[in-house]
Design a protein around this motif. Sequence first.
Motif, mmCIF file in Angstrom:
data_model
loop_
_atom_site.group_PDB
_atom_site.id
_atom_site.type_symbol
_atom_site.label_atom_id
_atom_site.label_comp_id
_atom_site.label_asym_id
_atom_site.label_seq_id
_atom_site.Cartn_x
_atom_site.Cartn_y
_atom_site.Cartn_z
ATOM 1 N N SER A 1 47.945 1.901 -23.611
ATOM 2 C CA SER A 1 47.182 2.680 -22.615
ATOM 3 C C SER A 1 45.889 3.019 -23.153
ATOM 4 O O SER A 1 45.583 3.213 -24.207
ATOM 5 C CB SER A 1 48.116 3.993 -22.364
ATOM 6 O OG SER A 1 47.910 5.069 -23.538
ATOM 7 N N LEU B 1 52.868 3.993 -21.089
ATOM 8 C CA LEU B 1 51.969 4.546 -19.970
ATOM 9 C C LEU B 1 51.608 5.719 -20.415
ATOM 10 O O LEU B 1 50.504 6.378 -20.135
ATOM 11 C CB LEU B 1 52.222 4.515 -18.704
ATOM 12 C CG LEU B 1 52.182 3.063 -17.955
ATOM 13 C CD1 LEU B 1 53.086 2.903 -16.768
ATOM 14 C CD2 LEU B 1 50.782 2.665 -17.834
ATOM 15 N N HIS C 1 45.201 0.653 -16.512
ATOM 16 C CA HIS C 1 45.864 1.495 -17.191
ATOM 17 C C HIS C 1 46.346 1.169 -18.584
ATOM 18 O O HIS C 1 46.562 1.905 -19.590
ATOM 19 C CB HIS C 1 47.298 1.952 -16.529
ATOM 20 C CG HIS C 1 46.847 2.615 -15.315
ATOM 21 N ND1 HIS C 1 48.100 2.832 -14.332
ATOM 22 C CD2 HIS C 1 45.951 3.635 -14.833
ATOM 23 C CE1 HIS C 1 47.403 3.629 -13.286
ATOM 24 N NE2 HIS C 1 46.184 4.016 -13.607
#
Length: 306
Positions: free
Chosen positions: A168, A233, A254
């Motif tokens: 991420s 994430l 992301h």
Amino acid sequence: MNKLQAMEVFVEVVDAGGFTRAAEHLQMPKATVTTLIQSLEKELAVKLLHRTTRHISVTADGAAYYERCLRILSDVREAEESLSRNRASPRGRLRVDVSTGMASAILIPALPDFFERYPDIALELGCSDRPVDLIEEGVDCAVRGGNLGDSNLIARRIGVINFATCASVDYLAKFGRPAHPRDLEQHQCVNYFSSKTGKTMDWDFTRDGERIEMSMRGKIAVNDSNAYASAGLAGLGIVQMTDFQMAPYLANGHFELLLKEWTTDPLPIHVVYPQNRHLSAKVRVFVEWIAELFSSQSGVSTSRSV
């Protein structure tokens, strides 16, 4: 007594390993299953099953009769389907098992096309990364990744899934980017463990003939592909994910791709079904449809992408 129905029930009892599971798979009362088996044994004047309070086993006569029943039922279904193939589309309940990540990213978005082609099929889709016993759990077919060890399954290879390493944006801003696989020893990684064995999966990297296999350091391990993506994430560590599951997160910014010059071992994907069952029309069309789907799917290939 309906002899063909009794044969079908007997085969299901043997496959399921008991009357209760067979009744569940056949969606009929357990008492009906028991009565049919008893009537069959009475008419044949042989004992087909040994029964105890805990389990059943097949007698020698029962094993021979089971094999004959399989052939007879297969011939009957094939004859019926050959007559009806041009008059009606496949119909009925179809139970399929697939991993959560594959279901979310590939299979479910494509199902409107499947139902448009085959409106009379009702699909029961089991979604988990847990390996299932197709016969015991009444599953018609499954999509599986990796090398297959089940000798009682027929497998059709439908593609190869590739993996890549990413993290991420928040994780990279806090901990920096690894420039070499060995740099991962100084990072946190999200691990994945097998639901079947409990073993944590090693990571592998290959470049110009050099190969590295590593056990990764991390504070969390999961056994579900969707949970794995969520952990990445959330910034819990670097992840090694399938290309198709990673793609939307790369597109929306992301995730960022890491160690681009290194490749990982691809994972063969098969659709599998029990070899002792007649391949019904509904299973046949699903197998053909999903093979077609994977052949055109981004993130899935027939060989290792370069």
